[in-house]
Write an enzyme that holds these catalytic residues in place. Structure first.
Site, PDB file in Angstrom:
ATOM      1  CB  SER A 118      34.692  29.964  43.330  1.00  0.00           C
ATOM      2  OG  SER A 118      33.853  29.603  44.589  1.00  0.00           O
ATOM      3  CE  LYS A 155      41.066  32.533  50.702  1.00  0.00           C
ATOM      4  NZ  LYS A 155      39.795  32.709  50.133  1.00  0.00           N
ATOM      5  CD  GLU A 178      38.926  37.596  45.359  1.00  0.00           C
ATOM      6  OE1 GLU A 178      39.497  36.679  44.828  1.00  0.00           O
ATOM      7  OE2 GLU A 178      39.019  37.767  47.224  1.00  0.00           O
ATOM      8  N   GLY A 201      35.068  30.948  47.881  1.00  0.00           N
ATOM      9  CA  GLY A 201      34.949  29.488  49.043  1.00  0.00           C
ATOM     10  C   GLY A 201      33.388  29.046  48.369  1.00  0.00           C
ATOM     11  CG  HIS A 223      41.039  38.359  50.427  1.00  0.00           C
ATOM     12  ND1 HIS A 223      40.060  37.406  51.219  1.00  0.00           N
ATOM     13  CD2 HIS A 223      41.095  36.983  49.526  1.00  0.00           C
ATOM     14  CE1 HIS A 223      39.441  36.465  50.581  1.00  0.00           C
ATOM     15  NE2 HIS A 223      39.871  36.160  49.835  1.00  0.00           N
ATOM     16  CG  ASN A 282      44.335  33.881  48.795  1.00  0.00           C
ATOM     17  OD1 ASN A 282      45.002  33.935  50.146  1.00  0.00           O
ATOM     18  ND2 ASN A 282      43.410  34.994  49.394  1.00  0.00           N
ATOM     19  CD  GLU A 287      38.881  34.727  53.132  1.00  0.00           C
ATOM     20  OE1 GLU A 287      40.240  34.285  52.399  1.00  0.00           O
ATOM     21  OE2 GLU A 287      38.183  33.797  52.376  1.00  0.00           O
TER      22      GLU A 287
END
Ligand code: PGA
Length: 243
Positions: free
Chosen positions: A205, A12, A163, A169, A94, A10, A96
């Site tokens: 991660s 991003k 996740e 991240g 996701h 991904n 985010e």
């Protein structure tokens, strides 16, 4: 039941034309088709160019899509448009998007449905925050998200990515044991009883140094990789760790 592994990248909001050399680099590093399925989700602007540059054994996907197939939705991208640009998958829900854009489970479900209607395979993300894990609610939160975000009778047509929000991240990751336990809980809770066939990825991660710890686990069917997918060499090494 053997479930084929999937290693997904991904990107991003990273990547411009100059970064497309990644495709040739990855292809060179992999040589022949690996045993796992491989997916990269570049930004939508690079999707057609990336799809053209990759061999058939590396699929492309979107990072998000609209909940509708067509219409007056300024700025949105229909899953049909992603498919038209060569995408075979799309990430939905996701964290985010959930946290940065206020997407509810209902919105994620509608997007996932639209993706299925467009012939894409959705990769539906779920995961708890650090507070939720600390207060012992992780499993309740994740199962609630999963049941509310995945359309009914979608087993075999969707992929789940677990996740933990606190692991994305941050360099911190769930222990492979905790990830396995969550994957098992997701399978057991699968509403149409087909949990054993659902592919469940771990994300947060994942990098070359820890990939094998996750990918060697029975319950873990692959990885959704953010930062480490931007570098062809580290992505290739994660793919190799999948065996
Ligand atoms: P990360 O991101 O690998 O950079 O933690 C994972 C993701 O957000 O999918």
């Amino acid at each position: 039941m053997t479930r084929r592994k999937l290693i997904a990248g991904n990107w991003k909001m990273h990547g411009r034309r100059a970064d497309l050399a990644w495709a040739a680099n990855l292809t060179g590093l992999l040589g022949a088709a690996p045993r796992s399925d491989i997916l990269v989700c570049p930004p939508a602007t690079l999707l057609p160019l990336m799809s053209e540059r990759l061999p058939d054994f590396v699929a492309t996907g979107g990072q998000d899509c609209a909940a509708e197939l067509e219409g007056a939705h300024t700025g949105d991208i229909s899953p049909l448009m992603l498919a038209d640009m060569g995408a075979r998958y799309v990430i939905t829900g996701h964290s985010e998007r959930r946290h940065g854009h206020g997407e509810s489970d209902a919105v994620v479900r509608a997007k996932t449905m639209a993706a299925l209607n467009a012939g894409l395979t959705p990769v539906v993300c779920v995961g708890e925050t650090l507070d939720q894990r600390r207060s012992g609610e992780a499993e309740t939160v994740v199962l609630r998200q999963m049941l509310a975000s995945v359309p009914e009778a979608a087993a075999g047509r969707v992929i789940i990515a677990y996740e933990p929000v606190w692991a994305i991240g941050t360099g911190m990751h769930a222990s492979p044991e905790d990830a396995e336990a969550m994957h098992r809980a997701i399978r057991n809770a699968w509403r149409d009883g087909d949990g054993e066939q659902v592919r469940i990825l771990y994300g947060g991660s994942v990098k070359p140094s820890n990939a094998a710890d996750f990918l060697s686990r029975q319950e873990i069917d692959g990885a959704l990789v953010g930062g480490a997918s931007l570098d062809a060499e580290s992505f290739a090494s994660i793919i190799r760790a999948a065996g």
